[in-house]
Design an enzyme around this catalytic site. Structure first.
Site, PDB file in Angstrom:
ATOM      1  N   LYS A  87       1.403  -1.083   0.285  1.00  0.00           N
ATOM      2  CA  LYS A  87       0.056   0.347   0.232  1.00  0.00           C
ATOM      3  C   LYS A  87       0.645   1.421  -0.152  1.00  0.00           C
ATOM      4  O   LYS A  87       1.739   1.635   0.673  1.00  0.00           O
ATOM      5  CB  LYS A  87      -0.997  -0.106   0.983  1.00  0.00           C
ATOM      6  CG  LYS A  87      -2.102   0.795   1.152  1.00  0.00           C
ATOM      7  CD  LYS A  87      -2.315   1.696   2.410  1.00  0.00           C
ATOM      8  CE  LYS A  87      -3.201   2.965   3.613  1.00  0.00           C
ATOM      9  NZ  LYS A  87      -4.501   2.632   4.263  1.00  0.00           N
TER      10      LYS A  87
ATOM     11  N   ASP B 133     -11.915   6.873   3.593  1.00  0.00           N
ATOM     12  CA  ASP B 133     -11.229   7.134   3.921  1.00  0.00           C
ATOM     13  C   ASP B 133     -10.838   5.474   4.517  1.00  0.00           C
ATOM     14  O   ASP B 133      -9.369   4.652   4.737  1.00  0.00           O
ATOM     15  CB  ASP B 133     -11.072   7.828   5.335  1.00  0.00           C
ATOM     16  CG  ASP B 133      -9.519   7.934   6.200  1.00  0.00           C
ATOM     17  OD1 ASP B 133      -8.487   7.418   6.123  1.00  0.00           O
ATOM     18  OD2 ASP B 133      -9.946   8.122   7.995  1.00  0.00           O
TER      19      ASP B 133
ATOM     20  N   ARG C  54      -7.264  -0.823   0.967  1.00  0.00           N
ATOM     21  CA  ARG C  54      -8.638  -1.613   0.099  1.00  0.00           C
ATOM     22  C   ARG C  54      -8.979  -1.281  -1.048  1.00  0.00           C
ATOM     23  O   ARG C  54      -8.409  -2.110  -1.684  1.00  0.00           O
ATOM     24  CB  ARG C  54      -9.016  -1.637   1.093  1.00  0.00           C
ATOM     25  CG  ARG C  54     -10.485  -0.858   1.274  1.00  0.00           C
ATOM     26  CD  ARG C  54     -10.914  -1.699   2.244  1.00  0.00           C
ATOM     27  NE  ARG C  54     -11.080  -0.460   3.839  1.00  0.00           N
ATOM     28  CZ  ARG C  54     -11.556  -1.087   5.038  1.00  0.00           C
ATOM     29  NH1 ARG C  54     -12.483  -1.958   5.267  1.00  0.00           N
ATOM     30  NH2 ARG C  54     -11.625  -0.396   6.640  1.00  0.00           N
TER      31      ARG C  54
ATOM     32  N   LYS D  44     -10.425  13.466   7.481  1.00  0.00           N
ATOM     33  CA  LYS D  44      -9.806  12.950   8.886  1.00  0.00           C
ATOM     34  C   LYS D  44      -9.968  14.455  10.165  1.00  0.00           C
ATOM     35  O   LYS D  44      -9.313  14.939   9.032  1.00  0.00           O
ATOM     36  CB  LYS D  44      -8.126  12.588   8.907  1.00  0.00           C
ATOM     37  CG  LYS D  44      -7.968  10.850   8.340  1.00  0.00           C
ATOM     38  CD  LYS D  44      -6.903  10.832   8.143  1.00  0.00           C
ATOM     39  CE  LYS D  44      -6.618   8.587   7.567  1.00  0.00           C
ATOM     40  NZ  LYS D  44      -7.126   7.881   8.298  1.00  0.00           N
TER      41      LYS D  44
ATOM     42  N   ASP E 175       1.559   6.433   5.421  1.00  0.00           N
ATOM     43  CA  ASP E 175       0.470   5.809   4.592  1.00  0.00           C
ATOM     44  C   ASP E 175       1.076   4.685   3.818  1.00  0.00           C
ATOM     45  O   ASP E 175       0.156   4.511   3.477  1.00  0.00           O
ATOM     46  CB  ASP E 175      -0.913   6.167   4.330  1.00  0.00           C
ATOM     47  CG  ASP E 175      -2.036   5.422   5.186  1.00  0.00           C
ATOM     48  OD1 ASP E 175      -1.514   3.940   5.250  1.00  0.00           O
ATOM     49  OD2 ASP E 175      -2.785   5.789   4.532  1.00  0.00           O
TER      50      ASP E 175
ATOM     51  N   ASP F 211      -2.418  10.149   3.218  1.00  0.00           N
ATOM     52  CA  ASP F 211      -3.845   9.897   3.555  1.00  0.00           C
ATOM     53  C   ASP F 211      -4.655  10.660   4.222  1.00  0.00           C
ATOM     54  O   ASP F 211      -5.112  10.845   5.791  1.00  0.00           O
ATOM     55  CB  ASP F 211      -4.015   8.841   4.141  1.00  0.00           C
ATOM     56  CG  ASP F 211      -5.675   7.822   3.881  1.00  0.00           C
ATOM     57  OD1 ASP F 211      -6.302   8.488   3.690  1.00  0.00           O
ATOM     58  OD2 ASP F 211      -6.113   6.990   5.934  1.00  0.00           O
TER      59      ASP F 211
ATOM     60  N   GLU G  54      -9.170   3.696   2.041  1.00  0.00           N
ATOM     61  CA  GLU G  54      -8.872   3.492   0.927  1.00  0.00           C
ATOM     62  C   GLU G  54      -8.051   2.388   0.332  1.00  0.00           C
ATOM     63  O   GLU G  54      -7.402   2.831  -0.818  1.00  0.00           O
ATOM     64  CB  GLU G  54      -8.227   5.199   0.760  1.00  0.00           C
ATOM     65  CG  GLU G  54      -6.661   5.519   0.571  1.00  0.00           C
ATOM     66  CD  GLU G  54      -6.613   5.183   2.105  1.00  0.00           C
ATOM     67  OE1 GLU G  54      -7.438   5.576   3.376  1.00  0.00           O
ATOM     68  OE2 GLU G  54      -5.427   5.283   2.998  1.00  0.00           O
TER      69      GLU G  54
HETATM   70  N1  BES Z   1      -4.264   4.549   6.762  1.00  0.00           N
HETATM   71  C1  BES Z   1      -5.460   4.481   7.808  1.00  0.00           C
HETATM   72  C2  BES Z   1      -4.979   3.639   8.674  1.00  0.00           C
HETATM   73  C3  BES Z   1      -4.511   3.852   9.593  1.00  0.00           C
HETATM   74  C4  BES Z   1      -4.723   4.515  10.808  1.00  0.00           C
HETATM   75  C5  BES Z   1      -2.737   3.605   9.843  1.00  0.00           C
HETATM   76  C6  BES Z   1      -3.810   4.649  11.539  1.00  0.00           C
HETATM   77  C7  BES Z   1      -2.186   4.341  10.748  1.00  0.00           C
HETATM   78  C8  BES Z   1      -2.340   5.053  11.671  1.00  0.00           C
HETATM   79  C9  BES Z   1      -6.743   3.630   6.816  1.00  0.00           C
HETATM   80  O1  BES Z   1      -6.647   4.725   5.700  1.00  0.00           O
HETATM   81  C10 BES Z   1      -8.012   4.144   7.246  1.00  0.00           C
HETATM   82  O2  BES Z   1      -8.341   5.828   7.413  1.00  0.00           O
HETATM   83  N2  BES Z   1      -9.273   3.317   7.555  1.00  0.00           N
HETATM   84  C11 BES Z   1     -10.168   3.280   8.866  1.00  0.00           C
HETATM   85  C12 BES Z   1     -10.766   2.846   8.300  1.00  0.00           C
HETATM   86  C13 BES Z   1     -12.441   3.076   8.046  1.00  0.00           C
HETATM   87  C14 BES Z   1     -12.618   4.055   7.253  1.00  0.00           C
HETATM   88  C15 BES Z   1     -13.059   2.675   7.886  1.00  0.00           C
HETATM   89  C16 BES Z   1      -9.410   3.344  10.014  1.00  0.00           C
HETATM   90  O3  BES Z   1      -8.324   2.252  10.175  1.00  0.00           O
HETATM   91  O4  BES Z   1     -10.064   3.602  10.762  1.00  0.00           O
HETATM   92 ZN    ZN Z   2      -4.954   4.674   4.386  1.00  0.00          ZN
HETATM   93 MN    MN Z   3      -7.634   6.399   5.249  1.00  0.00          MN
END
Ligand code: BES
Ligand code: ZN
Ligand code: MN
Length: 497
Positions: free
Chosen positions: A269, A351, A355, A281, A292, A274, A353
Site C-alpha cells: 500500500k 478513508d 483496500r 480525518k 501511510d 492519507d 482507501e
Molecule cells: N491509513 C489509515 C489507517 C491508519 C490509521 C494507519 C492510523 C495508521 C494509523 C486507513 O486508510 C484508514 O483510514 N482506515 C480507517 C478505516 C475505516 C474508515 C473503516 C480507519 O482505520 O479508521
Molecule cells: Zn490509509
Molecule cells: Mn484512510
C-alpha cells in the site's frame, strides 16, 4: 549516508591489537580470562577494578566503557550474564547491546572480539547477523530534509574476530546478510520518514527505477493513470481522483531464480498521504498519515535486501501508489466504482482507501501466477487497538503461509500475530448498490478490511500484513522499517537459505 564496512579477521593476540575501540563480552561468572588478563595488566588493572567496584553487573543488556591506552584507546565490556544461561535470547541481547554501544561511541574504527564466547559456530553465525543488522540500523540518521544535521554516528569500520569458532571466510557471510537486512530496513525507514510533499507517487516510481539501475537482477515498470484506465483499475484510480499527483502502479521484478520459476509476490500500500478524502480525518496527528506508504516502503527495502543477498528465487514487488485528497473531483461517499476484477465497489467511506488501491494491485499480480502473495499495508487504526505497536497483524487464506510468516517474525524478532478472516464476517460488506461495500457495519475493523481484500485474492495463496501499528511509532515519531526483517526471513526460508 556513508556505508559501514565490516571486516572479518583472525586476531591471535587481542591484547596486542591496535584499535580505537575494543568491544568484549563479559560474563558474571568468568573472571576476565587469559586475553583480557593481559589487557587488564596493560591498563593497570582497570578492567578487574571496575568489576570489583561492582558498578558493572555484566547482566545481559549492560555495558561499560573504560579509557585505555595508546594502542587500545578504550575497552567496552558488554554484559552477557551467567555463562551457563547464555541462550538464544541472551545471545541476541549481547549482539544488540554491542551494536548499540559501538554505533553510539566516538570511534571511527572498532573491533569486536568474540573469540572467547562459549557458543557453537551456528549460534555465532546468528549472533553476527543480528549484530551487523543492529549496528547498521543504529547508524541510521534521517537528514533528507534537515539543513543542519545534529550529531551523526562516526563509526565507519568494524572488525570482527571470531577466533577459532569461525574462520574469517565463514564470518563474512552472516555479517553480509545482517548488513543487507539492516540497510534494507534503513532504506524503508528513510522512504517512510519522508514528508508527503517530497515522497509522492511519482517519487516512489523514481525509487523503483533507481533500484533497477543499481541491481541487474531487478527490472522496474511503471504504469501511469492512462495505462491503469486501460486495465480497468477503477478502484485504484478512484483514490487519487481528488489529488493533483498522478497515481502510479510500480512493478519491480527481482530475478534470482530460474526463468520459469513462479515468483513470490509482495504487494504494498503506497498512499503517500492519507487525508481521508471527502471522509476527512480529524486534524490531530494527521501528519502521521505521511507514513501511510509504509507497506510500499517495506517492499523496496525487502527487494534491496534480497538482491544484496542474491536469494535464488523470483520475487515481484507491486506498489499501488496514490495520494488521498479531498477536492471537487474527489470520490464521494456512496460512489460506486468498478475494479479490475469486474466487481463493483460502493465507497461508503473514502478513508477506507488502502483496500481500494490494493484490490486492483492484487488482481494485477494474478497475471504472474504467483506461488504466494503477501500484501503489506498500514490498513486500519483498529489493528493498533488490537495489537498496539508490538505485533504486525497477520491474515491469510492458507495456514502454511500464515505459519511461515509467524515463524519468520519470531526468528527475526519482528513479530506478527494471526487474526481470523472467517466467512461469517463477509456479510458485513454486503451492499445494496454494488457487489461489495468498502467498509464493514461495525466491529472487527481490521478483520473486515482483510475480508474485503480476501475477495480479490481467491486465485492464489495469500496473506495480508496490517502494519498500521508496527511500521511507525508516534513517540519518538518515525518509521521502524518493519516488517522488512520478517519479510526477508520469510523469503529466505522459501529460498531454503
Ligand atoms: N491509513 C489509515 C489507517 C491508519 C490509521 C494507519 C492510523 C495508521 C494509523 C486507513 O486508510 C484508514 O483510514 N482506515 C480507517 C478505516 C475505516 C474508515 C473503516 C480507519 O482505520 O479508521
Ligand atoms: Zn490509509
Ligand atoms: Mn484512510
Amino acid at each position: 549516508m556513508t556505508t559501514l564496512s565490516f571486516t572479518a579477521r583472525k586476531i591471535d593476540r587481542i591484547a596486542e591489537h591496535k584499535t580505537p575501540m575494543l568491544v568484549v563480552p563479559m560474563f558474571e561468572d568468568h573472571v576476565l580470562g587469559e586475553d583480557l588478563d593481559r589487557i587488564d595488566a596493560q591498563f593497570g588493572g582497570a578492567l578487574s577494578q571496575t568489576l570489583a567496584l561492582g558498578d558493572f553487573s555484566a547482566k545481559p543488556g549492560s555495558h561499560v566503557a573504560l579509557a585505555g591506552n595508546k594502542s587500545i584507546h578504550r575497552v567496552i565490556m558488554i554484559g552477557c550474564g551467567v555463562a551457563a544461561s547464555f541462550d538464544t535470547a541472551a545471545q541476541h541481547k549481547f549482539a544488540e547491546t554491542a551494536a548499540t554501544a559501538m554505533a553510539k561511541g566516538k570511534a571511527r574504527d572498532a573491533t569486536l572480539n568474540l573469540a572467547s564466547l562459549p557458543v557453537t559456530s551456528a549460534d555465532l553465525g546468528t549472533i553476527l547477523e543480528v549484530f551487523a543488522k543492529h549496528v547498521t540500523m543504529a547508524c541510521y540518521v534521517y537528514d533528507a530534509t534537515i539543513a543542519k544535521p545534529k550529531e551523526t554516528p562516526v563509526l565507519k569500520k568494524v572488525t570482527v574476530n571470531a577466533g577459532a569458532i569461525l574462520s574469517p571466510a565463514k564470518t563474512k557471510g552472516p555479517l553480509g546478510v545482517g548488513q543487507a537486512i539492516g540497510e534494507g530496513t534503513n532504506l524503508t525507514r528513510n522512504l517512510v520518514n519522508l514528508p508527503g510533499n517530497v515522497c509522492t507517487p511519482r517519487y516512489l516510481s523514481q525509487q523503483g527505477r533507481s533500484l533497477a539501475k543499481r541491481y541487474e537482477s531487478i527490472k522496474t515498470t511503471v504504469l501511469g493513470e492512462k495505462k491503469m484506465q486501460e486495465l480497468g483499475m477503477g478502484s485504484l484510480l478512484s483514490v487519487g481522483h481528488g489529488s493533483d499527483q498522478e497515481s502510479q502502479l510500480i512493478i519491480m521484478e527481482y530475478s534470482g531464480g530460474k526463468a520459469k520459476d513462479a515468483p513470490y509476490a509482495l504487494v504494498g500500500k503506497g498512499i503517500t498521504f492519507d487525508t481521508g478524502g471527502i471522509s476527512l480525518k480529524p486534524g490531530m496527528k494527521m501528519d502521521e498519515m505521511k507514513f501511510d506508504m509504509g507497506g510500499a516502503g517495506s517492499v523496496f527495502g525487502t527487494l534491496q535486501a534480497i538482491a544484496d543477498m542474491k536469494l535464488p528465487i523470483n520475487v515481484v514487488g507491486v506498489i499501488a501508489a496514490a495520494e488521498n485528497m479531498p477536492s471537487g473531483r474527489a470520490t464521494k461517499p456512496g460512489d460506486v466504482v468498478k475494479s479490475m476484477s469486474g466487481k463493483t465497489i460502493e465507497i461508503l467511506n473514502t478513508d477506507a482507501e488502502g483496500r481500494l488501491v490494493l484490490c486492483d494491485a492484487l488482481t494485477y499480480v494474478g497475471r504472474y501466477k504467483p506461488r504466494e502473495v503477501v500484501d503489506i499495508a498500514t490498513l486500519t487504526g483498529a489493528i493498533i487497538v488490537a495489537l498496539g505497536n508490538l505485533a504486525t497483524g497477520i491474515f491469510a487464506n492458507d495456514d502454511d503461509l500464515a505459519n511461515a510468516l509467524l515463524d519468520a517474525g519470531n526468528k527475526s524478532n519482528d513479530r506478527g500475530w494471526q487474526l481470523p478472516i472467517w466467512d461469517d464476517y463477509q456479510m458485513q460488506l454486503d451492499s445494496r448498490f454494488a457487489d461489495v461495500a468498502n467498509i464493514g457495519t461495525g466491529g472487527a475493523g481490521s478483520v473486515t478490511a482483510a475480508c474485503f481484500l480476501a475477495r480479490f485474492a481467491e486465485k492464489y495463496k495469500w496473506a495480508h500484513l496490517d502494519v498500521a501499528g508496527s511500521a511507525f511509532s508516534s513517540s519518538p515519531k518515525g518509521a521502524t522499517g518493519r516488517p522488512v526483517p520478517m519479510l526477508v526471513e520469510y523469503l529466505r526460508a522459501r529460498a531454503g537459505r
